[in-house]
Design a protein around this motif. Structure first.
Motif, short mmCIF file in Angstrom:
data_model
loop_
_atom_site.label_atom_id
_atom_site.label_comp_id
_atom_site.label_asym_id
_atom_site.label_seq_id
_atom_site.Cartn_x
_atom_site.Cartn_y
_atom_site.Cartn_z
N SER A 12 0.84 -1.18 0.00
CA SER A 12 0.00 0.00 0.00
C SER A 12 0.89 1.24 0.00
O SER A 12 1.22 1.81 1.04
CB SER A 12 -0.92 0.00 1.23
OG SER A 12 -1.77 1.12 1.21
N LEU A 13 1.29 1.64 -1.21
CA LEU A 13 2.24 2.74 -1.35
C LEU A 13 1.72 4.02 -0.74
O LEU A 13 2.47 4.77 -0.10
CB LEU A 13 2.57 2.94 -2.83
CG LEU A 13 3.31 1.80 -3.53
CD1 LEU A 13 3.40 2.07 -5.01
CD2 LEU A 13 4.69 1.61 -2.94
N LYS A 14 0.44 4.32 -0.91
CA LYS A 14 -0.10 5.57 -0.40
C LYS A 14 -0.11 5.59 1.12
O LYS A 14 0.19 6.62 1.74
CB LYS A 14 -1.52 5.79 -0.96
CG LYS A 14 -1.56 5.99 -2.46
CD LYS A 14 -0.71 7.16 -2.88
CE LYS A 14 -0.61 7.29 -4.38
NZ LYS A 14 0.33 8.34 -4.81
N LEU A 15 -0.45 4.48 1.75
CA LEU A 15 -0.44 4.42 3.21
C LEU A 15 0.96 4.72 3.73
O LEU A 15 1.14 5.51 4.67
CB LEU A 15 -0.91 3.04 3.67
CG LEU A 15 -0.91 2.79 5.18
CD1 LEU A 15 -1.72 3.85 5.90
CD2 LEU A 15 -1.46 1.39 5.48
N ALA A 19 5.52 1.74 14.23
CA ALA A 19 5.13 1.45 15.61
C ALA A 19 4.23 2.55 16.18
O ALA A 19 3.22 2.27 16.84
CB ALA A 19 6.37 1.28 16.48
N LYS A 20 4.59 3.82 15.92
CA LYS A 20 3.79 4.93 16.45
C LYS A 20 2.41 5.00 15.81
O LYS A 20 1.41 5.26 16.49
CB LYS A 20 4.54 6.24 16.26
CG LYS A 20 5.72 6.42 17.20
CD LYS A 20 6.37 7.78 17.03
CE LYS A 20 7.52 7.96 18.03
NZ LYS A 20 8.19 9.28 17.87
N LEU A 21 2.35 4.77 14.50
CA LEU A 21 1.04 4.80 13.84
C LEU A 21 0.20 3.62 14.27
O LEU A 21 -1.02 3.75 14.49
CB LEU A 21 1.22 4.81 12.31
CG LEU A 21 -0.08 4.90 11.49
CD1 LEU A 21 -0.93 6.09 11.93
CD2 LEU A 21 0.24 5.02 10.00
N ALA A 22 0.83 2.46 14.44
CA ALA A 22 0.10 1.28 14.91
C ALA A 22 -0.51 1.54 16.28
O ALA A 22 -1.68 1.22 16.54
CB ALA A 22 1.04 0.08 14.95
N LYS A 23 0.27 2.15 17.18
CA LYS A 23 -0.23 2.46 18.52
C LYS A 23 -1.39 3.46 18.46
O LYS A 23 -2.38 3.33 19.19
CB LYS A 23 0.90 3.03 19.37
CG LYS A 23 0.52 3.32 20.81
CD LYS A 23 1.71 3.82 21.62
CE LYS A 23 1.31 4.11 23.06
NZ LYS A 23 2.47 4.60 23.86
N LEU A 32 -9.50 1.67 9.16
CA LEU A 32 -9.30 2.60 8.04
C LEU A 32 -9.78 3.99 8.43
O LEU A 32 -9.11 4.99 8.14
CB LEU A 32 -10.05 2.09 6.81
CG LEU A 32 -9.88 2.89 5.52
CD1 LEU A 32 -8.43 2.93 5.08
CD2 LEU A 32 -10.74 2.28 4.40
N LYS A 33 -10.92 4.05 9.09
CA LYS A 33 -11.44 5.33 9.55
C LYS A 33 -10.48 5.98 10.54
O LYS A 33 -10.22 7.19 10.48
CB LYS A 33 -12.82 5.15 10.20
CG LYS A 33 -13.50 6.45 10.62
CD LYS A 33 -14.91 6.16 11.11
CE LYS A 33 -15.65 7.47 11.43
NZ LYS A 33 -15.01 8.24 12.50
N LYS A 34 -9.93 5.18 11.44
CA LYS A 34 -8.99 5.72 12.42
C LYS A 34 -7.71 6.21 11.75
O LYS A 34 -7.16 7.26 12.12
CB LYS A 34 -8.65 4.63 13.45
CG LYS A 34 -7.81 5.10 14.61
CD LYS A 34 -8.55 6.12 15.47
CE LYS A 34 -7.72 6.50 16.69
NZ LYS A 34 -8.38 7.57 17.48
N LEU A 35 -7.24 5.47 10.74
CA LEU A 35 -6.05 5.90 10.00
C LEU A 35 -6.26 7.26 9.35
O LEU A 35 -5.38 8.11 9.36
CB LEU A 35 -5.69 4.86 8.93
CG LEU A 35 -4.97 3.60 9.38
CD1 LEU A 35 -4.95 2.58 8.25
CD2 LEU A 35 -3.55 3.92 9.82
N THR A 36 -7.44 7.46 8.75
CA THR A 36 -7.70 8.74 8.08
C THR A 36 -7.72 9.89 9.09
O THR A 36 -7.32 11.00 8.77
CB THR A 36 -9.02 8.70 7.30
OG1 THR A 36 -10.12 8.49 8.20
CG2 THR A 36 -9.01 7.60 6.24
#
Length: 324
Positions: free
Chosen positions: A2-5, A17-21, A45-49
């Motif tokens: 997922s290049l964009k992610l 690690a920080k984004l996962a947390k 996905l909603k949380k990522l955005t």
């Protein structure tokens, strides 16, 4: 993958690690999303955005294409088409012609009058040009894209009449040139079709053109050859690094990784065009071929913009991982 992610994570300055947390999962779980090994659940996905502050479609690379505005100030200076800049060189090499935005025109106009060894300019057709100022004989800004573009107008061999500012589209062009179905599968079929139609003409399209009388049967082969040459130029703009020496000789470099491209040229952009090193080192095909280029012997270097951006993301991603 997922290049964009990955790109948006690095732009946000976050390690895996920080984004996962931040989204409430383990780092290995997140890594599977970024590598494409596992789908992203809807709630995550909603949380990522929210964390990355981008829309869902943008995060997944499915946002509406970015188009250039043509004499339309509402598009913004970095998307509004200004016209062309043509550069002629003292050494007698081929002149350079680039379609540029209002913003690039202003930046280049300013930088030409600063005390720097090199200037850079980004075209609307995926070309980031690094130009040695002392190599310039004259330079023309043409806001109305005159047919002659200044002197020697027949010598602009590499120029194509294409304004496509979305680097995502050029990732598709590169995949089309390589026949890379894995990369193409990351994009919607509508986007792949749209870009394909912008850069090449299929046999089915030729049949339509013949039926509508827009091409005469006796001219079909000539039209095919002309259009195939145009497509070849566009593919080269997505895949090749090109440079011209002060004696007029040109070189084209294939198979150079995005990270290697960025490592070779980032100083030209991050040090305001003042470079102490005498030589540019190009790692071509890994360690199999390495080229050293004397900066004082250059007219210009042209880099595919999307590859340069990919390289920056890769290098910054490694730096984040090391810090993490």
């Amino acid at each position: 993958m997922s290049l964009k992610l990955k790109q948006f994570r690095i732009k946000a300055g976050l390690t895996q690690a920080k984004l996962a947390k931040a989204v409430g999962v383990s780092q290995p779980n997140y890594q599977r999303w970024e590598s494409g090994a596992a789908p992203i659940p809807e709630d995550k996905l909603k949380k990522l955005t929210e964390v990355l502050q981008v829309g869902v479609d943008t995060l997944l690379g499915r946002h509406a294409p970015v188009h250039a505005g043509f004499y339309d100030e509402s598009a913004g200076e970095d998307l509004n088409y200004y016209g062309e800049v043509s550069i002629h060189f003292q050494g007698g090499g081929k002149p350079l012609l680039l379609s540029i935005t209002d913003g690039e025109c202003s930046r280049l106009y300013r930088d030409l009058q600063r005390n720097s060894t090199f200037v850079t300019v980004e075209s609307l057709a995926n070309q980031t040009a690094i130009i040695r100022k002392q190599a310039i004989a004259d330079l023309y800004f043409s806001s109305e894209a005159y047919d002659d573009y200044g002197p020697e107008h027949r010598d602009y061999e590499g120029h194509v009449l294409l304004q496509m500012p979305d680097t995502r589209d050029w990732e598709i062009v590169e995949a089309l040139s390589d026949g890379d179905e894995n990369v193409l599968s990351e994009y919607s079929t509508d986007d792949v079709r749209r870009v394909s139609e912008a850069v090449m003409i299929t046999d089915d399209q030729y049949e339509v053109l013949l039926a509508e009388g827009r091409i005469r049967p006796e001219n079909l082969e000539r039209e095919k050859n002309k259009n195939q040459e145009e497509t070849r130029k566009i593919f080269n703009m997505a895949t090749n690094l090109k440079y011209q020496l002060s004696n007029g000789r040109q070189r084209s470099v294939l198979n150079m990784g995005a990270e290697e491209i960025f490592e070779a040229f980032y100083k030209f952009f991050d040090f305001d065009g003042n470079i102490d090193d005498d030589l540019v080192i190009l790692s071509i095909e890994g360690a199999h071929r390495i080229a050293f280029i004397n900066k004082a012997a250059l007219d210009y270097i042209i880099i595919p913009t999307h590859r340069l951006n990919q390289g920056r993301i890769e290098v910054e991603g490694k730096m984040l991982d090391e810090i993490g």
